[in-house]
Motif scaffolding. Structure first.
Motif: not given
Length: 311
Positions: A78-80, A179-184, A188-190, A193-197
């Motif tokens: 799941g989320h790492i 891609g679809p269904g992945t952590s990216m 996705s949360q990952q 997180m990048i979008r929000r620095r």
């Protein structure tokens, strides 16, 4: 061919099963619960219920389906949380050890001729030497404590599959999925997180990542099922890149500001030792062997275009 996919409803299985069906194979999906039956059927497979950690159930499922090929895509990632890396991979480690052993035992008992297994080419290579590794390079012999159990499980899986002389064992070392269904995946949360620095570059950002779109990984797996030979294949795109390169470019794709930069000691406090390794010491992988022997060429040859579409 008759193909049994274990882990058929995860991110990889969801991409893989329909491709195997489209290629003309008779596909069976080993699922853990009755609730997953409908999903497996929607993907085009014949479902069979078995807990991968129960050897008797696994053997019964393999005897019932009588496959020529087993594809082991068992994971529970799941989320790492890089501060608790070992905990994040604990369930997957067990599937890679006990689950793989159970599938191999059932395969031996029923005369399966080919066994294809998911391994890790994104986080597991030795952190010494050049920035890009081939299948001949060793996995990390001195991992940091939080990553040791994950790498030990990967080594167990690979040794078990390649050491099974009675079956054609094939190991696929996938890169970091997107891609679809992945952590990216989009949203996705990952990526958020990048979008929000909140995903900074640690140290020099010299850790080299090899990505692969999950659909390309599925295509490579079909090729391995049909014509792979005993051994290991890196399944990654053509463009390994250091964090200091790919992370700012991905941030720009997302319309975000450039990621922050923090020194290693700050990164260690925030993301743990595993997080520092992923940011500063990771090594990428070469896909030359998979291209040459499997005839596989990723439709998303670089994350620079693939992630742009996926994000």
């Amino acid at each position: 061919m008759r193909v049994l996919v274990a882990g058929a409803t995860g991110a990889m299985g969801t991409e893989l099963v329909p491709r195997l069906v489209d290629a003309g194979h008779e596909v069976f999906a080993m699922v853990r619960s009755e609730s997953s039956r409908a999903r497996a059927s929607q993907l085009g497979a014949v479902p069979v219920v078995a807990d991968a950690l129960d050897r008797a159930q696994v053997e019964a499922a393999v005897r019932q389906t009588a496959p020529e090929v087993i594809v082991n895509q068992l994971t529970a990632i799941g989320h790492i949380d890089t501060r608790r890396f070992a905990r994040s991979f604990a369930a997957t480690d067990r599937l890679r050890t006990e689950g793989t052993d159970n599938l191999l035992a059932a395969a031996r008992a029923t005369g399966v001729r080919r066994f294809v297994a998911q391994s890790n080419g994104a986080f597991a290579y030795t952190r010494t030497g050049g920035p890009v590794k081939t299948e001949q390079d060793p996995l990390d012999r001195s991992p940091v404590a939080e990553m040791a159990s994950m790498i030990a499980a990967v080594e167990h899986l690979e040794k078990a599959v390649l050491g099974a002389t009675w079956v054609e064992g094939i190991v696929l070392r996938y890169g970091a999925f997107y891609g679809p269904g992945t952590s990216m995946a989009p949203g996705s949360q990952q990526l958020e997180m990048i979008r929000r620095r909140k995903f900074p570059i640690v140290g020099d950002g010299g850790g080299v990542w090899s990505f692969v779109h999950v659909a390309d990984a599925a295509e490579a797996t079909v090729a391995a099922v049909e014509k792979g030979g005993r051994g290991v294949y890196n399944i990654v795109d053509d463009d390994p890149a250091p964090v200091a390169e790919w992370l700012p470019e991905l941030a720009a794709m997302l319309g975000a500001k450039k990621p922050l930069r923090v020194p290693r000691f700050v990164g260690r406090l925030a993301a743990g030792e595993a997080g520092v390794v992923l940011m500063t010491e990771l090594r990428g992988a070469s896909n030359a062997k998979a291209k040459r022997e499997l005839g596989w060429h990723p439709k998303h040859p670089t994350w620079r275009r693939g992630l742009q579409v996926a994000s």
